[in-house]
Design a protein around this motif. Structure first.
Motif, PDB file in Angstrom:
ATOM      1  N   GLU A  27     -22.313  60.279  33.627  1.00 43.33           N
ATOM      2  CA  GLU A  27     -20.953  60.800  33.469  1.00 43.33           C
ATOM      3  C   GLU A  27     -19.919  59.677  33.490  1.00 43.33           C
ATOM      4  O   GLU A  27     -18.975  59.677  32.690  1.00 43.33           O
ATOM      5  CB  GLU A  27     -20.648  61.818  34.579  1.00 43.33           C
ATOM      6  N   GLN A  28     -20.117  58.701  34.373  1.00 43.46           N
ATOM      7  CA  GLN A  28     -19.174  57.585  34.472  1.00 43.46           C
ATOM      8  C   GLN A  28     -19.176  56.734  33.203  1.00 43.46           C
ATOM      9  O   GLN A  28     -18.125  56.337  32.701  1.00 43.46           O
ATOM     10  CB  GLN A  28     -19.516  56.725  35.691  1.00 43.46           C
ATOM     11  N   VAL A  37     -21.145  63.523  27.580  1.00 43.14           N
ATOM     12  CA  VAL A  37     -22.350  63.177  28.337  1.00 43.14           C
ATOM     13  C   VAL A  37     -23.592  63.419  27.485  1.00 43.14           C
ATOM     14  O   VAL A  37     -24.558  62.649  27.535  1.00 43.14           O
ATOM     15  CB  VAL A  37     -22.416  63.990  29.645  1.00 43.14           C
ATOM     16  N   SER A  38     -23.557  64.467  26.670  1.00 44.18           N
ATOM     17  CA  SER A  38     -24.721  64.784  25.836  1.00 44.18           C
ATOM     18  C   SER A  38     -24.977  63.688  24.801  1.00 44.18           C
ATOM     19  O   SER A  38     -26.132  63.397  24.478  1.00 44.18           O
ATOM     20  CB  SER A  38     -24.537  66.131  25.135  1.00 44.18           C
ATOM     21  N   LYS A  39     -23.906  63.051  24.282  1.00 39.64           N
ATOM     22  CA  LYS A  39     -24.097  61.975  23.312  1.00 39.64           C
ATOM     23  C   LYS A  39     -24.804  60.797  23.974  1.00 39.64           C
ATOM     24  O   LYS A  39     -25.739  60.209  23.390  1.00 39.64           O
ATOM     25  CB  LYS A  39     -22.757  61.524  22.734  1.00 39.64           C
ATOM     26  N   LEU A  40     -24.377  60.424  25.183  1.00 38.23           N
ATOM     27  CA  LEU A  40     -25.026  59.320  25.876  1.00 38.23           C
ATOM     28  C   LEU A  40     -26.471  59.672  26.199  1.00 38.23           C
ATOM     29  O   LEU A  40     -27.367  58.829  26.081  1.00 38.23           O
ATOM     30  CB  LEU A  40     -24.266  58.974  27.154  1.00 38.23           C
ATOM     31  N   GLU A  44     -29.796  57.552  25.181  1.00 36.50           N
ATOM     32  CA  GLU A  44     -30.711  57.044  26.204  1.00 36.50           C
ATOM     33  C   GLU A  44     -32.106  57.652  26.115  1.00 36.50           C
ATOM     34  O   GLU A  44     -33.039  57.155  26.758  1.00 36.50           O
ATOM     35  CB  GLU A  44     -30.136  57.303  27.596  1.00 36.50           C
ATOM     36  N   THR A  45     -32.250  58.707  25.355  1.00 38.17           N
ATOM     37  CA  THR A  45     -33.562  59.342  25.197  1.00 38.17           C
ATOM     38  C   THR A  45     -34.093  59.208  23.774  1.00 38.17           C
ATOM     39  O   THR A  45     -35.099  59.832  23.417  1.00 38.17           O
ATOM     40  CB  THR A  45     -33.491  60.828  25.572  1.00 38.17           C
ATOM     41  N   ALA A  46     -33.405  58.400  22.948  1.00 39.29           N
ATOM     42  CA  ALA A  46     -33.808  58.142  21.555  1.00 39.29           C
ATOM     43  C   ALA A  46     -33.768  59.396  20.698  1.00 39.29           C
ATOM     44  O   ALA A  46     -34.408  59.455  19.652  1.00 39.29           O
ATOM     45  CB  ALA A  46     -35.187  57.505  21.498  1.00 39.29           C
ATOM     46  N   ARG A  47     -32.977  60.402  21.140  1.00 37.48           N
ATOM     47  CA  ARG A  47     -32.793  61.588  20.296  1.00 37.48           C
ATOM     48  C   ARG A  47     -31.895  61.280  19.106  1.00 37.48           C
ATOM     49  O   ARG A  47     -31.949  61.955  18.097  1.00 37.48           O
ATOM     50  CB  ARG A  47     -32.187  62.731  21.092  1.00 37.48           C
ATOM     51  N   SER A  48     -31.066  60.271  19.245  1.00 35.30           N
ATOM     52  CA  SER A  48     -30.240  59.812  18.127  1.00 35.30           C
ATOM     53  C   SER A  48     -30.225  58.288  18.147  1.00 35.30           C
ATOM     54  O   SER A  48     -30.400  57.665  19.202  1.00 35.30           O
ATOM     55  CB  SER A  48     -28.819  60.367  18.216  1.00 35.30           C
TER      56      SER A  48
END
Length: 283
Positions: A27-28, A37-40, A44-48
């Motif tokens: 969140e920070q 938060v969903s974009k980050l 971080e999970t290689a979804r995008s």
């Protein structure tokens, strides 16, 4: 050259590690980037696949500079490159492009097949017969393009200077089911016998006599990669979608399943003899 998907996973894992080392919450970091938060989470999970400019902004927050920064921004640029399969995107099932990338990068491939010869070991005629039966409503030209993708996959994984180590377990039904006619099967089973004698390929047959076994629910592919820190991936395929499993517990479960299959199947030498015998039946 590493595949885009492999690069994306490597970059994502490093960005996650850097954030955790910084002591900042998702969140920070998202707030500082003016992201959701969903974009980050997707980055971080290689979804995008993150743009190299976005990666630079993230690295600013973590205070990463010098050679480490240069390496990560370069990785971000490479991760966004189109793979060889892009020109075939119109004939690839949804999500299969990711598998093609991962397969090309894999150093070890373990697979169990209950109905079909593994794609990396199919002959052109066998592949054509399989795809024609599976896709009855598409034009012959599209079938040819799908076969071309399969043959290209074989080149990338099995015919390079350092080919993938392939360990394939096939049900006896794979050898017995006549796909494309007896001549096609004779050539295909002979191809399997030849492949089983290659140093980078281990082939085992799971005979009918085994009866019920641990993988009755379906086939799967387990991919491993040469880069330290690149986690294994399990690939499951349906007619309409692709599923990738990456959690440690899931990977462990499929590793256990494969080990059970290895123990139940004929030993590699016995499997070669069995395949030779089946090939002779098609003469």
């Amino acid at each position: 050259m590493p595949s885009p998907s492999a690069r994306s996973r490597r970059l994502a894992a490093e960005l996650l590690r850097l954030r955790e080392m910084s002591g900042l919450s998702r969140e920070q970091v998202a707030e500082r980037l003016d992201w959701s938060v969903s974009k980050l989470w997707r980055v971080e999970t290689a979804r995008s696949r993150a743009h190299h400019g976005d990666v630079a902004d993230i690295l600013d927050i973590y205070g990463i500079a010098g050679e480490r920064r240069e390496a990560l921004t370069k990785l971000a640029r490479e991760a966004r490159r189109r793979g060889w399969w892009h020109s075939y995107a119109d004939v690839l099932a949804e999500g299969f492009d990711v598998y093609v990338d991962l397969e090309a990068e894999a150093s070890a491939i373990r697979t169990y097949e209950s109905q079909l010869v593994p794609g990396l070991l199919q002959t052109v005629d066998y592949a054509h017969a399989v795809l024609t039966a599976a896709w009855v409503a598409i034009e012959p030209e599209e079938i040819d393009r799908r076969v071309a993708v399969r043959m290209r996959r074989q080149e990338l994984a099995m015919a390079r200077d350092r080919p993938s180590q392939l360990w394939a377990i096939v049900d006896e039904a794979v050898l017995r089911r006549v796909v494309g006619g007896r001549e096609v099967m004779r050539a295909q089973v002979s191809r399997l016998a030849e492949a089983a004698r290659q140093t980078n390929i281990t082939l085992q047959v799971l005979p009918f006599s085994v009866g019920a076994h641990i993988a009755m629910l379906g086939t799967f592919v387990l991919l491993s990669f040469p880069e330290q820190g690149d986690a294994d991936v399990v690939y499951l395929e349906t007619d309409t979608s692709s599923l990738y499993l990456e959690e440690a517990q899931e990977i462990g479960r499929y590793g256990e399943i494969f080990d059970h299959l290895r123990a139940s199947a004929l030993a590699p030498r016995e499997s070669i003899a069995f395949i030779d015998a089946v090939a002779a039946e098609y003469v």
